[in-house]
Write an enzyme that holds these catalytic residues in place. Structure first.
Site, PDB file in Angstrom:
ATOM      1  CG  LEU A   1      34.545  -7.848 -38.974  1.00 48.86           C
ATOM      2  CD1 LEU A   1      35.633  -8.857 -39.287  1.00 48.86           C
ATOM      3  CD2 LEU A   1      33.168  -8.488 -39.171  1.00 48.86           C
TER       4      LEU A   1
ATOM      5  CG  HIS B   1      20.819  -9.144 -56.250  1.00 47.78           C
ATOM      6  ND1 HIS B   1      21.919  -9.976 -56.281  1.00 47.78           N
ATOM      7  CD2 HIS B   1      20.513  -8.887 -57.548  1.00 47.78           C
ATOM      8  CE1 HIS B   1      22.260 -10.206 -57.551  1.00 47.78           C
ATOM      9  NE2 HIS B   1      21.409  -9.563 -58.337  1.00 47.78           N
TER      10      HIS B   1
ATOM     11  CG  ASP C   1      28.140 -16.690 -57.673  1.00 42.45           C
ATOM     12  OD1 ASP C   1      27.295 -15.865 -58.074  1.00 42.45           O
ATOM     13  OD2 ASP C   1      28.690 -17.518 -58.427  1.00 42.45           O
TER      14      ASP C   1
END
Ligand code: IPE
Ligand code: IPE
Ligand code: MG
Length: 239
Positions: free
Chosen positions: A122, A28, A11
């Site tokens: 991962l 963004h 955020d």
């Protein structure tokens, strides 16, 4: 121990841009760069699962231009990063309402999941069009009208868990929220029952490997009791 599963509520992109008098979409774009840094850092640290909250079921309320920009970024990232995934053995997965995604984004996610299916490093789970309540609703839907193996039987925690989006993935050990808000915003409601939370004031586009390390070090000092009592107190009944 390094947490096996970390979830991140990424955020603060908009605030990062506003501080610089830039448009939200620029935030963004910088947020995407931070995501790449943190994926690499988590991979290097030996984390097994990293769930990134990229777009919530509530984020459709935003302006169409911003929504389109975020979806475009996700698509581009999935297309352009194949070499990076291969080099680091990264497997891409998804959680959220897949059917509600724009068709081209869904197609790209499916392709990335298939192309990285056999990678053993991962696992990056993209929470895209994700809501914790929505996931629980869809899980209950699978219990009621899903495949035979999911249907019927007693309503137990395990039965519900098996109907979630990714039943094989363990619950997150650590959930990080950047940019300081003290709320879950509908992230992993079921799975986070005993997750440790780490809230940072640092805005997501500013996040680096050092911030992730600090969060993990903080996590390592926590005592997880799962409703029990401290081992040093166990057996005694003193105040
Ligand atoms: C997080 O940054 C990214 C998404 C929710 C997609 P925000 O866009 O929410 O940034 P703030 O909270 O307005 O600063
Ligand atoms: C949560 O951030 C969702 C994502 C990070 C994708 P929001 O910015 O949407 O959350 P609220 O509105 O502050 O609760
Ligand atoms: Mg926000």
């Amino acid at each position: 121990m390094v947490p096996a599963h970390i979830g991140i509520i990424m955020d603060g992109n908009g605030r990062w841009a506003r501080k610089r008098n830039q448009v939200r979409t620029q935030g963004h774009l910088e947020g995407l760069k931070a995501a790449k840094r943190i994926v690499k850092a988590a991979s290097d640290m030996g984390v097994s699962y990293l769930t990134l909250y990229a777009f919530s079921t509530e984020n459709w309320k935003r302006a169409a231009e911003e929504v389109g920009f975020i979806m475009g970024l996700v698509k581009r990232y999935l297309i352009e990063e194949m070499d990076f995934y291969r080099q680091n053995g990264i497997r891409i997965r998804h959680t959220g309402d897949f059917a509600g995604l724009p068709a081209d984004i869904g197609q790209e996610i499916r392709r990335a999941m298939e192309d990285t299916r056999d990678f053993r490093g991962l696992q990056v789970i993209l929470a895209l069009n994700y809501g914790g309540r929505d996931e629980i609703c869809r899980a209950v839907g699978r219990m009621v009208k899903g495949t035979a193996e999911l249907r019927g039987g007693d309503i137990t925690e395990d039965a519900i868990r098996r109907c979630l989006d990714n039943p094989d993935i363990p619950d997150p050990d650590l959930i990080i929220r950047t940019a300081g808000e003290l709320r879950t915003s509908n992230f992993l409601l079921w799975e986070a029952a005993y997750s440790e939370y780490y809230i940072s004031d640092i805005l997501w586009p500013d996040w680096t490997e050092a911030n992730l390390k600090a969060a993990v070090e903080d996590f390592q000092k926590r005592e997880r009791r799962y409703g029990g009592v401290t081992s040093s107190v166990q057996g005694g009944n003193k105040p």
